[in-house]
Write an enzyme that holds these catalytic residues in place. Structure first.
Site, PDB file in Angstrom:
ATOM      1  N   THR A 122      76.393  73.211  96.381  1.00 45.43           N
ATOM      2  CA  THR A 122      77.156  72.211  95.642  1.00 45.43           C
ATOM      3  C   THR A 122      78.367  72.896  95.022  1.00 45.43           C
ATOM      4  OG1 THR A 122      76.964  70.257  94.216  1.00 45.43           O
ATOM      5  CG2 THR A 122      76.002  72.291  93.359  1.00 45.43           C
TER       6      THR A 122
ATOM      7  N   CYS B 229      77.773  69.673  84.621  1.00 45.82           N
ATOM      8  CA  CYS B 229      76.612  69.346  85.446  1.00 45.82           C
ATOM      9  C   CYS B 229      75.778  70.607  85.674  1.00 45.82           C
ATOM     10  CB  CYS B 229      77.040  68.773  86.789  1.00 45.82           C
ATOM     11  SG  CYS B 229      78.020  67.260  86.695  1.00 45.82           S
TER      12      CYS B 229
ATOM     13  N   HIS C 133      72.120  68.103  91.904  1.00 48.07           N
ATOM     14  CA  HIS C 133      73.334  68.243  91.082  1.00 48.07           C
ATOM     15  C   HIS C 133      73.207  67.209  89.961  1.00 48.07           C
ATOM     16  CE1 HIS C 133      77.978  68.824  91.102  1.00 48.07           C
ATOM     17  NE2 HIS C 133      77.675  68.159  90.000  1.00 48.07           N
TER      18      HIS C 133
END
Lengths: 165, 197
Positions: A26, A32, A49
């Site tokens: 990711t 995040c 994520h």
């Protein structure tokens, strides 16, 4: 970090799993948190994520369960179990949860990174999966990828270069 | 959507004027795009989640809260600084504390100009917080502006304006991401019925 390897992408508020020679990646994690689960026996890994700490604040109709710490991790676990992962062997690593912008005072939104990290830890505890490594906090973005055959989590950032946990 | 485009237009027009005055040369502005985009598409607008950008971020407070970003590529940031402050950057293009501070202030002036014209036009109070500057991956920066939307769904409304100086060189982009609860207020202030179109 061999580019020829099969890369499985995980978008924002998304989750995915991979096996054997693949990498699950990711990009651009800020506040995040990227949480990975790994089964060394089956060489299976998955990544979520996570964008927000809790689905309790969700106001959407069709909820995206990959977005919230408390719903994403159980889903990631069940996806791995469905592929044949052995629950007792699973270990977790995580990275992200930074504060991209520093403000004096600061509302809850400003502290979302640390709150995401806390919520992911609580969710892992609830699932009884040990967290064996983390690279969280700071004020910078990260791109992460996990090698499904080794469970090594590669973390790339602008400020700090690349590290492995 | 047309109304929001007009709102963006007026804000960006004022900011372009401010930028022209700062630089002492004409600055053109693309017609703003108002789009409902998913999170991935928003970061694609600046070249992808891993693309390095400079961003001045201001939280908008008041009656129509939201998040405002002034985004520059590293090249555009260096251009802007060398033209205004006459700073010739040495070495690897890293900006020092003075340069970053100058960039933050330029972003602040432009964003303030953008915002005050929006506030005048809508008669809604909108005032910016102290600006913060970051140089990092676009995804990491922009995701911060999407958190309020994250509670609602996977799409966010983006008012996107690009500035051009001279040729087709992208100098900078304004991203205004109003909070979900701000749309009805903006529409109402403009006397337009609110729908989700």
């Amino acid at each position: 970090m061999i580019e020829e390897q099969n890369v499985i992408k995980v978008g924002m508020a998304d989750l995915n799993v991979g096996s054997e020679e693949s990498l699950v990646r990711t990009t651009g994690l800020g506040s995040c948190v990227g949480v990975t689960l790994f089964d060394p026996g089956k060489k299976l890994a998955g990544m979520a994520h996570v964008m927000l700490p809790s689905s309790e604040i969700a106001r959407e109709g069709q909820m995206n369960i990959a977005k919230f710490a408390d719903t994403a991790l159980p889903e990631l676990l069940s996806r791995l179990l469905a592929l044949g992962a052995v629950r007792s062997r699973l270990v977790a690593k995580m990275a992200g949860g930074s504060q991209m912008f520093a403000f004096a005072g600061g509302s809850d939104t400003m502290r979302i990174g640390p709150r995401n990290v806390e919520s992911c830890k609580l969710a892992l505890e609830a699932l009884n999966i040990p967290l064996i490594a983390e690279d969280t906090g700071g004020n910078f973005g990260r791109t992460i990828e996990i090698a499904c055959n080794t469970g090594i989590l590669y973390i790339r950032s602008v400020q700090k270069g690349t590290k492995e946990i | 959507m047309d109304v929001l485009k007009e709102v963006g237009n007026i804000g960006a027009g004022n900011a372009a004027t401010a930028l022209s005055q700062l630089l002492g040369k004409p600055i053109d502005m693309a017609v703003p795009k108002v789009q409902l985009l998913n999170f991935e598409e928003i970061t694609d607008k600046v070249g992808g989640a891993e693309e390095l950008v400079y961003a001045v971020f201001l939280r908008v407070e008041g009656e129509a809260p939201g998040n405002l970003f002034f985004i520059l590529t590293p090249e555009a940031a260096i251009n802007l600084l060398s033209r205004i402050a006459g700073i010739e950057l040495t070495g690897n293009g890293e900006l020092g504390e003075m340069e970053l501070s100058a960039l933050n202030e330029i972003g602040n002036i432009l964003a303030g100009s953008y915002l005050s014209s929006l506030a005048d036009f809508t008669s809604l109070s909108m005032y910016p917080t102290v600006p913060a500057l970051a140089m990092d991956m676009a995804g990491a920066i922009l995701s911060y502006g999407l958190l309020q939307f994250g509670q609602m769904g996977d799409d966010a409304l983006l008012i996107d304006t690009t500035f051009l100086e001279g040729h087709n060189e992208i100098e900078g982009q304004f991203f205004l991401i109003p909070d979900p609860e701000s749309f009805p207020k903006i529409f109402k202030a403009l006397g337009v019925p609110f729908d989700n179109d």
